[in-house]
Design a protein around this motif. Structure first.
Motif, PDB file in Angstrom:
ATOM      1  N   UNK A  72       0.542  -1.512  -0.020  1.00 28.96           N
ATOM      2  CA  UNK A  72      -0.374   0.056  -0.122  1.00 28.96           C
ATOM      3  C   UNK A  72       1.072   1.244   0.449  1.00 28.96           C
ATOM      4  N   UNK A  73       2.022   0.668   0.884  1.00 29.47           N
ATOM      5  CA  UNK A  73       2.448   2.527   0.870  1.00 29.47           C
ATOM      6  C   UNK A  73       3.927   1.491   1.108  1.00 29.47           C
ATOM      7  N   UNK A 234      -7.973   5.831   0.366  1.00 31.88           N
ATOM      8  CA  UNK A 234      -7.153   5.511   1.094  1.00 31.88           C
ATOM      9  C   UNK A 234      -6.093   4.074   0.933  1.00 31.88           C
ATOM     10  N   UNK A 235      -5.915   3.696  -0.490  1.00 29.90           N
ATOM     11  CA  UNK A 235      -6.185   2.447  -0.657  1.00 29.90           C
ATOM     12  C   UNK A 235      -4.030   2.238  -1.617  1.00 29.90           C
ATOM     13  N   UNK A 236      -3.877   3.392  -1.457  1.00 28.64           N
ATOM     14  CA  UNK A 236      -2.840   3.643  -2.315  1.00 28.64           C
ATOM     15  C   UNK A 236      -1.890   4.987  -1.476  1.00 28.64           C
ATOM     16  N   UNK A 237      -0.632   5.144  -0.636  1.00 28.03           N
ATOM     17  CA  UNK A 237       0.049   5.499   0.289  1.00 28.03           C
ATOM     18  C   UNK A 237       0.277   6.563  -1.001  1.00 28.03           C
ATOM     19  N   UNK A 238       0.062   8.346  -0.247  1.00 29.49           N
ATOM     20  CA  UNK A 238       0.119   9.388  -1.218  1.00 29.49           C
ATOM     21  C   UNK A 238       1.374   9.625  -2.171  1.00 29.49           C
ATOM     22  N   UNK A 241       0.295   6.826  -5.607  1.00 26.64           N
ATOM     23  CA  UNK A 241      -0.399   7.359  -6.252  1.00 26.64           C
ATOM     24  C   UNK A 241      -0.347   8.011  -6.802  1.00 26.64           C
TER      25      UNK A 241
END
Lengths: 280, 280
Positions: A72-73, A234-238, A241
Motif C-alpha cells: 500500500x505504501x 486511501x487505497x494507496x499511499x500518497x 499514488x
C-alpha cells in the motif's frame, strides 16, 4: 444499564509451537467463572506462537514480503524501509504484522495464517468446556493514518457481532441513523489493551457485560472489518499514488507533445492521442 | 491486577446552548461517587450543544467548508460529495465532524471549537467539585481507512495521559520496546462507546480503573494524537495524489518531448529540462 468490566488473567506462561491454546486459555479463565456473554480477547502473539509462526529474525524482510498480497505504501528511513501492506486476510498494516516484541531473542513472529479460524476454534472449545456462549477476539496492535500512536484492533473474531450496523435504528430525535456502523470488535480489542498493556505478560483478557454482542458461532469473523477497496479513498499511499499519476501523466504529455509537433519518430502515434488522456 | 469498569450515567437531558455543562455532568455523575482516577468520557455532541455550535441544516456544505483547513480527499457519490478534511485542531475526519444525528430536526452540529479547552474546563470543574483527580475525554465517532465501521476516538482530553510512549519499557523478554505508543485516550473513547452506544441518550460514561493514566491538568490534550504530517504516508487521498502526480508528469512529459524534438515553440525551454524532472 449496560456495565462493562475488563481484566486480564494470570496463568498464561510462555507459549510454544504445538501448545493446546484452548486448554491453556480455558485453564486461565476457569477461576474467573466464565459467564454467558463474556468475550475473551487473546493477543495474536500467543495464537501465532501456538501455531508455530516463529521465524529467524534474519529472515524478517523476506517474511514480510511473503506475507504481503499488496504493498500500500512504503517509506525509507534510517533504520530501513517501512512497508504498509495488505495481507492475505485483507488487513492493512505495517510490516504485515511481522513483529519481534515479546518473542525470544533472534526470532520474529508472523500473524496467524487465519485468525478468524483460530478464534473460531478457541470459541468452540471454550463454549464446549464452560457451556456458556463466549465470544473470542484475536487482537493485534495497529498504527493508523493521521493519528499518532497505535490502538489494538481485531484481526480474528468468533461468536460476536464484529460490526453493528445502526441503519434502521433511530437517534434520540427519532430520525434514522443511516451510515453509522460501530466496529464493535475493534472497540473490544482496544478495551482489552487498556488493561493488558504491552509489558504485562497477560495476553488474555476477559471483557464482561457485552452479552448483547455475543451471538452464534456462524457470525462473520473479523474479515468483515476489511473495508471494500472500492469505498477506500486511501487505497494507496500518497507518494505511491503520486508516482503512478506522474508516470501516466509523463507518458501522456510525451504523446500530446509529439502529436502537436509531429516528427518522423511520432508517425505511429494513434489519432486519438489529442484527446484528453487523463483517466475518467 | 488492573480491572476496568465502564458505564454510562443517566440524568443528562437535552443540552442547549449556554447550559452549564460542568454542573450538569457533575450532577449526573455525583450519585456514582466519583473516585480518584476516574475518567469521564463525554460525547462531543453535548459539548457542542452547550457551546452553541448548532447551525441550520441548509448550511451544511458551507459549514464543512468553514471548518476545513485542508481537504485530504473527496469523493462524489449519489447522495453528494464526501469530503475527508483536516480541521483547525489537526484532526482528519469526514465532513469536518459536522453531523445531523441526535440533533433537532433541521439542524446540524459542528464540533467544539477547541475540544481540549472544553475538556480542560470540565476536568477543572469536576476536580474542584469532587476533590479527586478526574480525567476527561471528549469523544467523537470517526471512520478510518482500510477498515469498515467507525470507532470512537478522543478529540479532546484533559488530566490524562493521551498517549503512552512505551520506548524505554521492556517486553516480557527484557528487550526494549522502541516504536510502540498506545493511544490511550482513543482506546478509552472506544471503551465508552461500547457501553454508551449511539441510540441510548446517555452521552456521559465513567471509566474506572485507569488511575495510572490520570495525571495533572497540564498534560497535553488530544492534539497530541495528531500525527505529524511528515510521518504520514496518507497525507492525501489516493485519487488526489494521483491527479497531482499526473498533472506534474504531464507538464514534464510535454517539456521533455519538446526538448527531444525542438520546434520554434520550444526555444525557451530551459537547458536542464532533459534531466529527470521528477521531484526528489
Amino acid at each position: 444499564m449496560s456495565r462493562l468490566e475488563a481484566w486480564s488473567v494470570d496463568g498464561i506462561g510462555e507459549i510454544v509451537a504445538g501448545d493446546d491454546l484452548a486448554r491453556i486459555v480455558g485453564d486461565a479463565i476457569a477461576p474467573h467463572a466464565p459467564a454467558e456473554g463474556d468475550v475473551v480477547v487473546v493477543t495474536s502473539k500467543i495464537v501465532s506462537k501456538a501455531e508455530g509462526r516463529m521465524r529467524h529474525a534474519a529472515d524478517r524482510e523476506q517474511a514480510i514480503t511473503d506475507e504481503t498480497v499488496r504493498v500500500v505504501a512504503s517509506r525509507a528511513h534510517p533504520g530501513g524501509v517501512t512497508r504498509i501492506v495488505q495481507d492475505r486476510n485483507g488487513f492493512v498494516m505495517a510490516a504485515a504484522g511481522v513483529d519481534a516484541s515479546n518473542t525470544p531473542e533472534g526470532t520474529i513472529l508472523l500473524l496467524p495464517v487465519d485468525p478468524d479460524a483460530s478464534a473460531l476454534a478457541l470459541a468452540t472449545a471454550l463454549r464446549d468446556r464452560f457451556e456458556v456462549a463466549i465470544g473470542v477476539v484475536v487482537s493485534d496492535t495497529f498504527g493508523r493514518p493521521w493519528r499518532a500512536g497505535q490502538t489494538d484492533v481485531a484481526i480474528g473474531a468468533a461468536g460476536i457481532r464484529v460490526i453493528e450496523p445502526l441503519a434502521g435504528s433511530v437517534d434520540t430525535h427519532g430520525r434514522p441513523l443511516v451510515v453509522s456502523a460501530a466496529a464493535v470488535a475493534d472497540e473490544i480489542a482496544s478495551t482489552a489493551e487498556l488493561v493488558a498493556g504491552k509489558t504485562s505478560g497477560r495476553p488474555v483478557t476477559i471483557v464482561r457485560g457485552l452479552g448483547r454482542h455475543v451471538l452464534g458461532l456462524d457470525e462473520p469473523g473479523a474479515r468483515a472489518l476489511v473495508r471494500d477497496a472500492d469505498s477506500d479513498m486511501f487505497r494507496l499511499g500518497s507518494a505511491e499514488a503520486h508516482a503512478e499519476g506522474f508516470a501516466e501523466g509523463y507518458a501522456a504529455g510525451l504523446t500530446a507533445a509529439r502529436v502537436a509537433a509531429p516528427t518522423e519518430h511520432s508517425s505511429d502515434t494513434p489519432s486519438h492521442a489529442q484527446e484528453d488522456p487523463r483517466p475518467a
